[in-house]
Design an enzyme around this catalytic site. Structure first.
Site: not given
Ligand SMILES: CC(C)(COP(=O)(O)OP(=O)(O)OC[C@H]1O[C@@H](n2cnc3c(N)ncnc32)[C@H](O)[C@@H]1OP(=O)(O)O)[C@@H](O)C(=O)NCCC(=O)NCCS
Length: 311
Positions: A112, A241, A268
């Site tokens: 990520c 993020h 996500n």
């Protein structure tokens, strides 16, 4: 030397899985998912659609939406943890499709935190003279890494790809500073585990990830601003993020900076979340010329980082 991002291309698969759809697959419901994560839906790739297919689609979108001659690119780097083959890299397969011979290309896998790692790598290559125009791609097919019978994880992730150019005299925004870091002692907290079937599924200690993400993203923003001689008050927007709305709200509250979120629409999507959010925020007019935007990230490893962008 002003180095930064020129244009962003995106690709999200057509198929959408809503929270209500998930409630028919596992013991969960829309209220639980939305209140804990801020997620309403996620886009999921077709079974036969690969990370490379998505990467190519996002590069094609980049070409369509910009005046870029893709043949001028002299380096390709892709951030992904879902390559369909061990090798060749997704970057090499994109190179083959674009027919740009004899340029270096490789993948990186900081999960990520991939977007900030890509910026750090591309900028250093340009500063050192190794490259002039770097095609960066963040392509992730997390639906392949998710156990669709595990309600702890299957609600969180989605699939997407983004592509952008890093170069001198950029057309979209200048990178004021990028910092990256990591700590492998947290490797057990967010990882994939090989199943008896041979598949690899995401497993995480949700609370550890949550608390670490808030603390570390807060620290990263403060450090990258300090390094750039900018106060937190001077920053117009926080685009972190996009893992979980509660994590982002906690970071925004601690820093006193307004956060932009689009996690509700995509879940996500790992390294693709920040460029996807930058793209949507520009499209919606949330980012305007002159804005200072800070983007922190944390991912499996742990890896982390932050970048300060001047639009
Ligand atoms: C995963 C996360 C949303 C869980 O939220 P939480 O408020 O901490 O929830 P808990 O883990 O305490 O679980 C509470 C209960 O809900 C249950 N639960 C878990 N997932 C559920 C779901 N999808 N639907 C309904 N109930 C669920 C748990 O089993 C637990 O039940 P129990 O108390 O009977 O054991 C949260 O920890 C989180 O967001 N962590 C970070 C995840 C992340 O962003 N990862 C990627 C970073 S790159």
């Amino acid at each position: 030397m002003k180095i930064g991002i020129s244009h962003i291309g995106i690709y999200v698969p057509e198929k959408i899985i809503t929270n209500d759809d998930l409630s028919k697959m596992v013991d969960t419901n829309d209220e639980w998912i939305f209140s804990r994560t801020g997620i309403k839906q996620r886009h999921i790739a077709r079974k036969d659609e690969t990370t490379t297919d998505m990467a190519i689609a996002s590069v094609k979108d980049l070409i369509t939406k910009s005046n870029i001659n893709i043949q001028d690119v002299d380096f390709i780097i892709c951030s992904t943890v879902t390559n369909e083959q061990q090798f060749p890299s997704v970057a090499a397969l994109v190179q083959k499709e674009l027919k740009i011979p004899n340029i270096p290309c490789f993948d990186v896998g900081p999960a990520c935190a991939g977007f900030v790692y890509l910026l750090a790598i591309a900028e250093s290559f340009i500063k050192s003279g190794l490259a002039k125009k770097v095609l960066c791609i963040c392509s992730e097919k997390f639906s392949d890494l998710v156990d669709w019978t595990d309600r702890n994880t299957c609600i969180l992730f989605g699939d997407a790809s983004t592509a952008f150019i890093v170069e001198e005299n950029p057309e979209t925004c200048t990178i004021l500073n990028t910092i990256i870091g990591g700590d492998g002692t947290y490797s057990d907290s967010l990882q994939t585990i090989k199943q008896e079937s041979g598949e690899h599924f995401v497993q995480m200690e949700g609370t550890t990830v949550f608390k670490s993400a808030v603390r570390i993203m807060d620290e990263q923003v403060r450090t990258v601003c300090e390094k750039s001689n900018k106060s937190l008050e001077e920053v117009d927007l926080l685009i972190p993020h996009q893992a979980n709305a509660r994590i982002m709200t906690s970071v925004a509250d601690r820093l006193g900076i307004k956060a932009y979120m689009n996690v509700q629409n995509y879940g996500n999507t790992s390294s693709a979340t920040i460029p996807l959010a930058l793209f949507d925020a520009m499209k919606e007019g949330v980012i305007t010329k002159g804005d200072l935007v800070v983007s922190p990230a944390l991912g499996g490893g742990f890896t982390w980082g932050a970048t300060l962008l001047q639009f």
